[in-house]
Structure formats: structure tokens, C-alpha cells
Motif scaffolding. Sequence first.
Motif, short mmCIF file in Angstrom:
data_model
loop_
_atom_site.label_atom_id
_atom_site.label_comp_id
_atom_site.label_asym_id
_atom_site.label_seq_id
_atom_site.Cartn_x
_atom_site.Cartn_y
_atom_site.Cartn_z
N LEU A 1 44.82 58.22 5.80
CA LEU A 1 43.82 58.86 4.95
C LEU A 1 43.80 58.24 3.57
O LEU A 1 44.86 57.93 3.01
CB LEU A 1 44.11 60.36 4.81
N PRO A 2 42.62 58.07 2.97
CA PRO A 2 42.57 57.58 1.60
C PRO A 2 43.15 58.62 0.64
O PRO A 2 43.21 59.81 0.98
CB PRO A 2 41.08 57.36 1.33
N PRO A 3 43.56 58.21 -0.54
CA PRO A 3 44.10 59.18 -1.51
C PRO A 3 43.09 60.26 -1.85
O PRO A 3 41.89 60.00 -1.89
CB PRO A 3 44.41 58.33 -2.74
N ALA A 4 43.57 61.46 -2.08
CA ALA A 4 42.75 62.61 -2.49
C ALA A 4 41.67 62.96 -1.47
O ALA A 4 40.57 63.38 -1.83
CB ALA A 4 42.14 62.37 -3.87
N SER A 5 41.96 62.80 -0.18
CA SER A 5 40.99 63.20 0.84
C SER A 5 41.02 64.72 1.01
O SER A 5 42.07 65.31 0.97
CB SER A 5 41.29 62.61 2.20
N PRO A 6 39.86 65.30 1.22
CA PRO A 6 39.83 66.75 1.45
C PRO A 6 40.49 67.10 2.78
O PRO A 6 40.61 66.26 3.68
CB PRO A 6 38.34 67.09 1.46
N ALA A 7 40.91 68.33 2.89
CA ALA A 7 41.54 68.80 4.13
C ALA A 7 40.57 68.70 5.30
O ALA A 7 39.37 68.89 5.15
CB ALA A 7 41.99 70.25 3.95
N VAL B 1 39.79 65.99 6.98
CA VAL B 1 39.20 64.66 7.16
C VAL B 1 40.04 63.88 8.16
O VAL B 1 41.27 63.91 8.13
CB VAL B 1 39.15 63.91 5.81
N ARG B 2 39.38 63.19 9.06
CA ARG B 2 40.08 62.36 10.04
C ARG B 2 40.24 60.95 9.48
O ARG B 2 39.41 60.48 8.72
CB ARG B 2 39.30 62.33 11.35
N PRO B 3 41.32 60.27 9.87
CA PRO B 3 41.53 58.90 9.38
C PRO B 3 40.45 57.95 9.89
O PRO B 3 39.89 58.14 10.97
CB PRO B 3 42.87 58.50 9.97
N ARG B 4 40.16 56.93 9.08
CA ARG B 4 39.27 55.88 9.57
C ARG B 4 39.94 55.24 10.77
O ARG B 4 41.16 55.09 10.82
CB ARG B 4 39.03 54.82 8.49
N GLU B 5 39.17 54.82 11.73
CA GLU B 5 39.69 54.33 13.01
C GLU B 5 40.74 53.22 12.85
O GLU B 5 41.80 53.32 13.46
CB GLU B 5 38.53 53.86 13.90
N PRO B 6 40.54 52.20 12.02
CA PRO B 6 41.58 51.16 11.98
C PRO B 6 42.88 51.62 11.33
O PRO B 6 43.90 50.96 11.46
CB PRO B 6 40.94 50.05 11.16
N TYR B 7 42.87 52.77 10.64
CA TYR B 7 44.08 53.25 9.97
C TYR B 7 44.68 54.48 10.63
O TYR B 7 45.61 55.08 10.10
CB TYR B 7 43.77 53.57 8.50
N ASP B 8 44.19 54.86 11.77
CA ASP B 8 44.69 56.05 12.47
C ASP B 8 46.10 55.79 13.00
O ASP B 8 46.29 54.99 13.90
CB ASP B 8 43.74 56.41 13.61
#
Length: 88
Positions: free
Chosen positions: A7-13, A15-22
Motif C-alpha cells: 500500500l502507498p503511504p497514508a492509504s485509507p482503510a 484500500v487494496r494493494p496495487r497488483e504488482p505490489y500485492d
Amino acid sequence: MEMQTGLPPASPAGVRPREPYDPARHTLAEREAVKATEAGQPTSAVTVKRMRLRYRSEGLWAWSTTGPLARRPPKVGSTTRWSRRSRL
């Protein structure tokens, strides 16, 4: 941070990770390789890994590789010794 958690910094609750970073789908090495392609300049996954490890051990100072911030402040002990000598 996105490489670690997905997850990017300060993501709201919620939120799913971007596919390449899951992290559930990709290893840390795969996520480092993706970050290397997004860096905006030619770099390798090894460089991204080295920078990530330096960030973990040194904080934001580790990301400053050029310019005035590249010089890290002296350690507290060496500053104390220097200030004592300057008073003598």
C-alpha cells in the motif's frame, strides 16, 4: 513503503494493494523489480533493494544520495567531543 506492505503511504482503510505490489501474490524480490522499472531513471532491482535496506537502517537520510543532504550529520558522540575541544 509500498514494496513492504503493498500500500502507498497514508492509504485509507480498506484500500487494496496495487497488483504488482500485492504481497499475497508477489515476492519482495518481484516487487523490488517493479519499483526499479518505475524509478524514472535506469536502475536495477539490486539498487532498489540496497536503498530499501538503507532506509530501514538509517531512515530518510539513506534516500539522499546527492546534493547538500547527502552529507549526514555527525554522530552525537563525535559532536560532543568536537564541542569540548573547541572550548579548550
